[in-house]
Design a protein around this motif. Structure first.
Motif: not given
Length: 298
Positions: A90-99
């Motif tokens: 899940x961790x890399x998806x935090x920034x991806x979601x904002x992008x």
């Protein structure tokens, strides 16, 4: 503002976590060509775009937690300390979601030291007098924000299933006005946020006390009228009762603003589809709404 204008506030973390765990239990992390899991972002987008299709807001913003520590941790060290680290997938998806949200030209809003709930509450207060506001979340804590022009859309199981709350429907459900939810949590505590409230006071007793006395001040003014057991429990945990109330209350005075011009929902399909292709989220493309073309009379 147009008469039909409305603002939808998305509880980003609530939707992202919900989407992640809905598929993670079966190991469906949806690894893209770059080796990044996308299951949480994929589900987040489905939740967001389904809600947009269902409720047709003219404006949209997504609010996020910005780190694990907030002003509540300064009040109580153990606040949310019972929560483990986020799963590695899940961790890399935090920034991806904002992008992804940025690619839709939707504002990402958050401020270090505050929770997404606080940002949502602040914006709802700022905007609620000028246009209707709806809040999309899976978190019942946000029900304390209900007002005449502020509704809460609670996600239910699956996609497109909602429980829409107004102040009237909330009262019908539990016999309280929205603000009393703060005192309800102060009395009964919140195990998920790791604060105890008054030990030995559960939801049933807390509801009874609030219906009889209105609020915590009313309960304290009438301690002598309570049963010996309830009086003793409250007196023993009086300090924690007041602290729990501070922890439970959403801060609606965060130094942020929502730029309403930037929040007007009008995604650029080419930009969005390029981002979806780049991140391997092509299946979402059919959910992106088409904007009506402007027709000029000759």
């Amino acid at each position: 503002m147009n008469k039909k204008d409305s603002l939808m506030l998305i509880d980003g973390m609530a939707l992202l976590f919900r989407a992640f765990y809905a598929t993670a239990v079966t190991g469906q992390y949806m690894i893209n060509a770059k080796g990044m899991p996308t299951n949480a972002v994929h589900g987040f987008l489905k939740h967001m775009l389904t809600a947009v299709s269902e409720f047709s807001p003219s404006h949209l913003a997504v609010c996020w937690d910005m780190g694990s520590k907030t002003f509540r941790n300064e009040l109580l060290d153990s606040y949310k300390a019972n929560r483990g680290e986020a799963p590695v997938e899940l961790i890399p998806q935090f920034d991806l979601a904002k992008e992804v949200v940025s690619a839709f030209d939707i504002p990402n809003i958050g401020l270090a030291g505050f929770e997404a709930d606080d940002c949502i509450g602040t914006i709802a207060r700022q905007v609620g007098g000028s246009m209707p506001v709806s809040i999309v979340t899976g978190d019942r804590d946000i029900l304390q924000l209900l007002e005449d022009k502020v509704t809460v859309i609670l996600l239910k199981k699956g996609y497109g299933n909602y429980l829409v709350h107004t102040p009237a429907s909330f009262y019908d459900e539990c016999g309280l006005i929205p603000r009393q939810m703060i005192d309800l949590k102060a009395l009964m505590g919140d195990p998920s946020d790791n604060y105890p409230g008054v030990r030995g006071i559960g939801e049933k007793t807390a509801l009874k006390l609030l219906k009889e006395h209105g609020h915590i001040e009313g309960i304290l003014e009438n301690l002598e009228k309570l049963s010996k057991s309830h009086k003793s429990k409250i007196e023993q945990d009086l300090e924690m009762l007041h602290l729990s109330r501070k922890l439970a209350e959403i801060n609606c005075s965060v130094p942020i603003e929502c730029d309403m011009e930037a929040a007007a929902f009008s995604p650029d399909r080419e930009k969005v589809e390029a981002m979806l292709a780049d991140t391997g989220l092509r299946g979402i493309g059919r959910m992106v709404p088409y904007q009506p073309e402007v027709v000029f009379n000759s």
